[in-house]
Design a protein around this motif. Structure first.
Motif, PDB file in Angstrom:
ATOM      1  N   TRP A  13      -8.865 -12.657  -5.719  1.00 44.10           N
ATOM      2  CA  TRP A  13      -7.542 -12.619  -5.102  1.00 44.10           C
ATOM      3  C   TRP A  13      -6.532 -11.915  -6.013  1.00 44.10           C
ATOM      4  O   TRP A  13      -5.654 -11.200  -5.539  1.00 44.10           O
ATOM      5  N   LEU A  14      -6.663 -12.114  -7.322  1.00 44.91           N
ATOM      6  CA  LEU A  14      -5.746 -11.483  -8.257  1.00 44.91           C
ATOM      7  C   LEU A  14      -5.929  -9.970  -8.278  1.00 44.91           C
ATOM      8  O   LEU A  14      -4.947  -9.215  -8.267  1.00 44.91           O
ATOM      9  N   TRP A  15      -7.173  -9.497  -8.282  1.00 41.59           N
ATOM     10  CA  TRP A  15      -7.439  -8.061  -8.298  1.00 41.59           C
ATOM     11  C   TRP A  15      -7.023  -7.418  -6.979  1.00 41.59           C
ATOM     12  O   TRP A  15      -6.574  -6.271  -6.961  1.00 41.59           O
ATOM     13  N   LEU A  16      -7.149  -8.157  -5.898  1.00 38.44           N
ATOM     14  CA  LEU A  16      -6.691  -7.651  -4.601  1.00 38.44           C
ATOM     15  C   LEU A  16      -5.177  -7.439  -4.605  1.00 38.44           C
ATOM     16  O   LEU A  16      -4.680  -6.427  -4.102  1.00 38.44           O
ATOM     17  N   ILE A  17      -4.449  -8.366  -5.206  1.00 38.19           N
ATOM     18  CA  ILE A  17      -2.992  -8.224  -5.324  1.00 38.19           C
ATOM     19  C   ILE A  17      -2.644  -7.019  -6.197  1.00 38.19           C
ATOM     20  O   ILE A  17      -1.756  -6.223  -5.853  1.00 38.19           O
ATOM     21  N   PHE A  18      -3.326  -6.865  -7.334  1.00 38.75           N
ATOM     22  CA  PHE A  18      -3.070  -5.724  -8.211  1.00 38.75           C
ATOM     23  C   PHE A  18      -3.306  -4.401  -7.497  1.00 38.75           C
ATOM     24  O   PHE A  18      -2.523  -3.458  -7.631  1.00 38.75           O
ATOM     25  N   ILE A  19      -4.378  -4.307  -6.746  1.00 39.16           N
ATOM     26  CA  ILE A  19      -4.692  -3.071  -6.032  1.00 39.16           C
ATOM     27  C   ILE A  19      -3.666  -2.803  -4.933  1.00 39.16           C
ATOM     28  O   ILE A  19      -3.228  -1.666  -4.741  1.00 39.16           O
ATOM     29  N   ALA A  20      -3.249  -3.852  -4.232  1.00 36.04           N
ATOM     30  CA  ALA A  20      -2.255  -3.677  -3.169  1.00 36.04           C
ATOM     31  C   ALA A  20      -0.925  -3.190  -3.735  1.00 36.04           C
ATOM     32  O   ALA A  20      -0.329  -2.238  -3.217  1.00 36.04           O
ATOM     33  N   PHE A  21      -0.442  -3.834  -4.807  1.00 34.55           N
ATOM     34  CA  PHE A  21       0.813  -3.393  -5.415  1.00 34.55           C
ATOM     35  C   PHE A  21       0.689  -2.000  -6.021  1.00 34.55           C
ATOM     36  O   PHE A  21       1.634  -1.219  -5.979  1.00 34.55           O
ATOM     37  N   GLY A  22      -0.473  -1.678  -6.576  1.00 35.18           N
ATOM     38  CA  GLY A  22      -0.680  -0.348  -7.128  1.00 35.18           C
ATOM     39  C   GLY A  22      -0.669   0.724  -6.055  1.00 35.18           C
ATOM     40  O   GLY A  22      -0.120   1.806  -6.242  1.00 35.18           O
ATOM     41  N   ALA A  23      -1.283   0.423  -4.910  1.00 33.04           N
ATOM     42  CA  ALA A  23      -1.296   1.396  -3.814  1.00 33.04           C
ATOM     43  C   ALA A  23       0.101   1.574  -3.226  1.00 33.04           C
ATOM     44  O   ALA A  23       0.534   2.699  -2.952  1.00 33.04           O
ATOM     45  N   ILE A  24       0.823   0.481  -3.060  1.00 32.02           N
ATOM     46  CA  ILE A  24       2.185   0.563  -2.532  1.00 32.02           C
ATOM     47  C   ILE A  24       3.089   1.287  -3.528  1.00 32.02           C
ATOM     48  O   ILE A  24       3.879   2.159  -3.152  1.00 32.02           O
ATOM     49  N   GLY A  25       2.962   0.936  -4.814  1.00 33.50           N
ATOM     50  CA  GLY A  25       3.775   1.590  -5.837  1.00 33.50           C
ATOM     51  C   GLY A  25       3.450   3.062  -5.965  1.00 33.50           C
ATOM     52  O   GLY A  25       4.334   3.887  -6.165  1.00 33.50           O
ATOM     53  N   GLY A  26       2.185   3.415  -5.860  1.00 32.17           N
ATOM     54  CA  GLY A  26       1.793   4.811  -5.935  1.00 32.17           C
ATOM     55  C   GLY A  26       2.294   5.632  -4.759  1.00 32.17           C
ATOM     56  O   GLY A  26       2.498   6.836  -4.867  1.00 32.17           O
ATOM     57  N   PHE A  27       2.493   4.969  -3.639  1.00 29.33           N
ATOM     58  CA  PHE A  27       2.994   5.669  -2.458  1.00 29.33           C
ATOM     59  C   PHE A  27       4.500   5.906  -2.550  1.00 29.33           C
ATOM     60  O   PHE A  27       4.987   6.965  -2.167  1.00 29.33           O
ATOM     61  N   PHE A  28       5.245   4.921  -3.059  1.00 32.16           N
ATOM     62  CA  PHE A  28       6.704   5.013  -3.066  1.00 32.16           C
ATOM     63  C   PHE A  28       7.299   5.493  -4.382  1.00 32.16           C
ATOM     64  O   PHE A  28       8.443   5.930  -4.403  1.00 32.16           O
ATOM     65  N   LEU A  29       6.560   5.415  -5.468  1.00 33.22           N
ATOM     66  CA  LEU A  29       7.089   5.813  -6.771  1.00 33.22           C
ATOM     67  C   LEU A  29       6.528   7.177  -7.174  1.00 33.22           C
ATOM     68  O   LEU A  29       5.597   7.675  -6.561  1.00 33.22           O
ATOM     69  N   PRO A  30       7.074   7.771  -8.215  1.00 35.25           N
ATOM     70  CA  PRO A  30       6.599   9.093  -8.650  1.00 35.25           C
ATOM     71  C   PRO A  30       5.120   9.088  -9.047  1.00 35.25           C
ATOM     72  O   PRO A  30       4.552   8.025  -9.320  1.00 35.25           O
ATOM     73  N   PRO A  31       4.501  10.245  -9.109  1.00 37.54           N
ATOM     74  CA  PRO A  31       3.071  10.327  -9.434  1.00 37.54           C
ATOM     75  C   PRO A  31       2.715   9.781 -10.817  1.00 37.54           C
ATOM     76  O   PRO A  31       1.560   9.505 -11.085  1.00 37.54           O
ATOM     77  N   ALA A  32       3.684   9.613 -11.690  1.00 44.58           N
ATOM     78  CA  ALA A  32       3.395   9.075 -13.013  1.00 44.58           C
ATOM     79  C   ALA A  32       3.084   7.583 -12.961  1.00 44.58           C
ATOM     80  O   ALA A  32       2.710   6.988 -13.954  1.00 44.58           O
ATOM     81  N   PHE A  33       3.241   6.979 -11.815  1.00 38.51           N
ATOM     82  CA  PHE A  33       2.959   5.552 -11.656  1.00 38.51           C
ATOM     83  C   PHE A  33       1.443   5.380 -11.558  1.00 38.51           C
ATOM     84  O   PHE A  33       0.842   5.591 -10.513  1.00 38.51           O
ATOM     85  N   LEU A  34       0.817   4.994 -12.664  1.00 44.28           N
ATOM     86  CA  LEU A  34      -0.641   4.974 -12.750  1.00 44.28           C
ATOM     87  C   LEU A  34      -1.197   3.554 -12.812  1.00 44.28           C
ATOM     88  O   LEU A  34      -2.024   3.256 -13.656  1.00 44.28           O
TER      89      LEU A  34
END
Length: 61
Positions: A13-34
């Motif tokens: 569940w924790l890794w699922l949350i990390f991946i979800a926030f990473g995908a959302i952040g990568g979509f809305f934030l600049p490409p440097a968001f890794l």
């Protein structure tokens, strides 16, 4: 490979949350968001350091 299955068994569940926030952040934030590569390497690190070759948690005491 069993060590990573053990990590996923207890913290999926924790890794699922990390991946979800990473995908959302990568979509809305600049490409440097890794955060997705950082999440991947964190998963490998915690799997290697916290679990033995049989997939059981290591005793850290």
């Amino acid at each position: 490979m069993k060590r990573y299955k053990g990590l996923l068994r207890e913290t999926w569940w924790l890794w699922l949350i990390f991946i979800a926030f990473g995908a959302i952040g990568g979509f809305f934030l600049p490409p440097a968001f890794l955060s997705l590569p950082i999440t991947f390497f964190s998963f490998l690190y915690f799997g290697f350091m916290r679990y033995d070759a049989e997939g059981n948690p290591r005793d850290l005491d």
